[in-house]
Design a protein around this motif. Structure first.
Motif, short mmCIF file in Angstrom:
data_model
loop_
_atom_site.label_atom_id
_atom_site.label_comp_id
_atom_site.label_asym_id
_atom_site.label_seq_id
_atom_site.Cartn_x
_atom_site.Cartn_y
_atom_site.Cartn_z
N LYS A 88 75.64 71.95 21.56
CA LYS A 88 74.93 72.86 22.46
C LYS A 88 74.23 73.91 21.62
N CYS A 89 72.96 74.14 21.92
CA CYS A 89 72.17 75.09 21.14
C CYS A 89 72.86 76.45 21.14
N ASP A 90 73.02 77.08 19.94
CA ASP A 90 73.66 78.39 19.90
C ASP A 90 72.72 79.49 19.38
N ASN A 91 71.44 79.23 19.48
CA ASN A 91 70.46 80.26 19.18
C ASN A 91 70.62 81.38 20.23
N PRO A 92 70.91 82.63 19.77
CA PRO A 92 71.20 83.70 20.74
C PRO A 92 70.04 83.98 21.70
N GLU A 93 68.81 83.60 21.30
CA GLU A 93 67.68 83.84 22.20
C GLU A 93 67.40 82.67 23.14
N CYS A 94 68.32 81.71 23.16
CA CYS A 94 68.08 80.50 23.95
C CYS A 94 69.20 80.38 24.99
N SER A 95 68.91 79.69 26.11
CA SER A 95 69.92 79.57 27.16
C SER A 95 70.99 78.53 26.81
N GLY A 96 70.80 77.81 25.70
CA GLY A 96 71.87 76.97 25.16
C GLY A 96 72.08 75.61 25.81
N PRO A 97 71.01 74.84 25.99
CA PRO A 97 71.20 73.49 26.55
C PRO A 97 71.78 72.53 25.50
N ARG A 98 72.12 71.31 25.95
CA ARG A 98 72.52 70.26 25.01
C ARG A 98 71.35 69.90 24.12
N ILE A 153 67.77 68.17 18.22
CA ILE A 153 66.78 69.22 18.48
C ILE A 153 67.08 69.87 19.83
N CYS A 154 66.90 71.19 19.89
CA CYS A 154 67.02 71.86 21.19
C CYS A 154 65.74 71.63 21.98
N PRO A 155 65.85 71.10 23.21
CA PRO A 155 64.64 70.80 23.98
C PRO A 155 63.89 72.07 24.40
N LEU A 156 64.57 73.22 24.37
CA LEU A 156 63.90 74.46 24.79
C LEU A 156 63.32 75.23 23.61
N CYS A 157 64.14 75.52 22.59
CA CYS A 157 63.65 76.39 21.51
C CYS A 157 63.33 75.61 20.23
N GLN A 158 63.52 74.30 20.24
CA GLN A 158 63.17 73.41 19.11
C GLN A 158 64.03 73.63 17.86
ZN ZN Z 1 67.72 76.33 22.01
#
Ligand code: ZN
Length: 385
Positions: free
Chosen positions: A266-276, A238-243
């Motif tokens: 690594k999160c690749d949601n374009p609206e997310c900063s892309g954390p682990r 799960i992405c800790p920022l955008c879920q």
């Molecule tokens: Zn994310």
């Protein structure tokens, strides 16, 4: 039917002989002939099919057109003037919602509603926190709820509810009726009802209760192997920022990092900063914490499978590996992703994911679209379109 009945059913030492002497002390006779669940294989293979990337929305559109075009057209025509009710039954985490939402996207977004009882209860939690909405809800219950629990106790149960506490079936049905009326007339995919053994019989009258009396209704049973559910949970990230939710093994992101012998998405949601992406606490245990629920869901499905008078659609998620060539195109099989760290780079390779089904047969797990093709075709047959 009580849990004790099931217990008797499963553990009865009644022999055939003692049964013939009189069933009174043995299993209630109505359960003697319960058939075991049996999900037939469904062929979605087409010779000379182009290769589709079923994770791409654009490719999926073309895929469905090729594999179920005429049936999708029939459903759309039917939905212009008519509605229906589908009860989705499958084990916890079997992906019931995924299939229903995909069908809705493909067939008709505006005429189909995926109605989740779980989501409804969560929304009611929010309503209860707003005094005006709470008053409106209590007023509705005063006029519509009938049951064995007093209205005061019902409200207390809703407010103090922990996920393990059971809300009475009469209440769930009253709330479902209210929600369904709010949404306007649509074809319904009911997700999460029946959930308890006493609710299987209620489901036979559900369409009367929600004032869809003349609508056809269909039971959809979904068979997903427990090993599949187990690995989906264990490898979920799960992405800790955008879920955003992905899978280290089954659905990675584009960027994979390596550190100290471990691989990370690594999160690749374009609206997310892309954390682990991270593993939620408890996910490493897989199905162990929900095993009792899965067993109960299995009994529920078996009961539903044995109902007469309501058409059934049987969906299976796995196909024995030795039958895959005959029934599937290779791009319909869920791939597994394997990582290797070499010269400072992560190398990703893909291969068909092999997993044992509940009978121990080495199998492949299907991507959601071929299961939805099977759902569309069987639904058209059940509705006699
Ligand atoms: Zn994310």
């Amino acid at each position: 039917m009580l849990d004790t009945d099931i217990f008797l059913l499963k553990n009865s030492s009644c022999s055939r002989q003692s049964r013939s002497q009189g069933p009174a002390k043995c299993i209630p006779s109505k359960f003697l002939n319960m058939k075991d669940l049996d999900f037939p294989l469904f062929k979605t293979r087409i010779e000379k099919s182009p290769k589709f990337d079923l994770t791409s929305a654009e490719d999926r559109q073309k895929y469905f057109e090729l594999k179920a075009g005429p049936e999708i057209k029939k459903l759309r025509e039917y939905l212009r003037e008519n509605t229906f009710i589908v009860y989705l039954l499958g084990k916890k985490n079997s992906g019931k919602g995924t299939y229903a939402k995909m069908l809705k996207e493909i067939v008709d977004k505006d005429k189909i509603e995926h109605f989740s009882i779980g989501d409804m209860i969560r929304d009611i939690d929010k309503e209860l926190q707003d005094p005006a909405q709470k008053a409106e809800l209590i007023d509705f219950l005063k006029n519509n709820y009938r049951g064995f629990m007093s209205l005061e106790d019902v409200v207390a149960a809703l407010e103090g509810r922990s996920t393990s506490k059971l809300l009475p079936s009469e209440l769930i049905l009253t709330l479902a009726k209210r929600e369904i009326q709010k949404r306007g007339r649509k074809a319904l995919f009911i997700d999460g009802f029946p959930r308890e053994l006493d609710q299987v019989s209620y489901s036979l009258f559900f369409r009367d209760l929600v004032e869809y009396r003349d609508d056809p209704d269909v039971l959809v049973l979904i068979d997903v192997a427990e090993k599949v559910i187990d690995e989906r949970i264990k490898y979920r990230r799960i992405c800790p920022l955008c879920q955003t939710s992905r899978s280290l093994k089954l659905l990675p992101t584009k960027d994979i990092e390596y550190e100290d012998g471990k691989f990370y998405l690594k999160c690749d949601n374009p609206e997310c900063s892309g954390p682990r992406m991270i593993q939620k606490e408890g996910d490493e245990l897989g199905i162990a914490p929900i095993k009792a629920r899965l067993d109960k869901d299995g009994i529920l499905m078996k009961q539903a499978f044995n109902l007469y008078g309501i058409p059934k659609v049987l969906l299976r998620n796995t196909v024995p590996a030795d039958k895959a060539d005959e029934y599937l195109n290779d791009y319909e099989i869920t791939p597994e992703f394997v990582y290797e760290y070499k010269n400072g780079k992560v190398k990703v390779t893909e291969k068909p994911w092999k997993v044992e089904d509940d009978k121990g047969v080495e199998s492949y797990s299907l991507m959601p679209p071929p299961v939805v093709v099977s759902l569309i075709k069987q639904l058209v047959a059940a509705l006699e379109l």
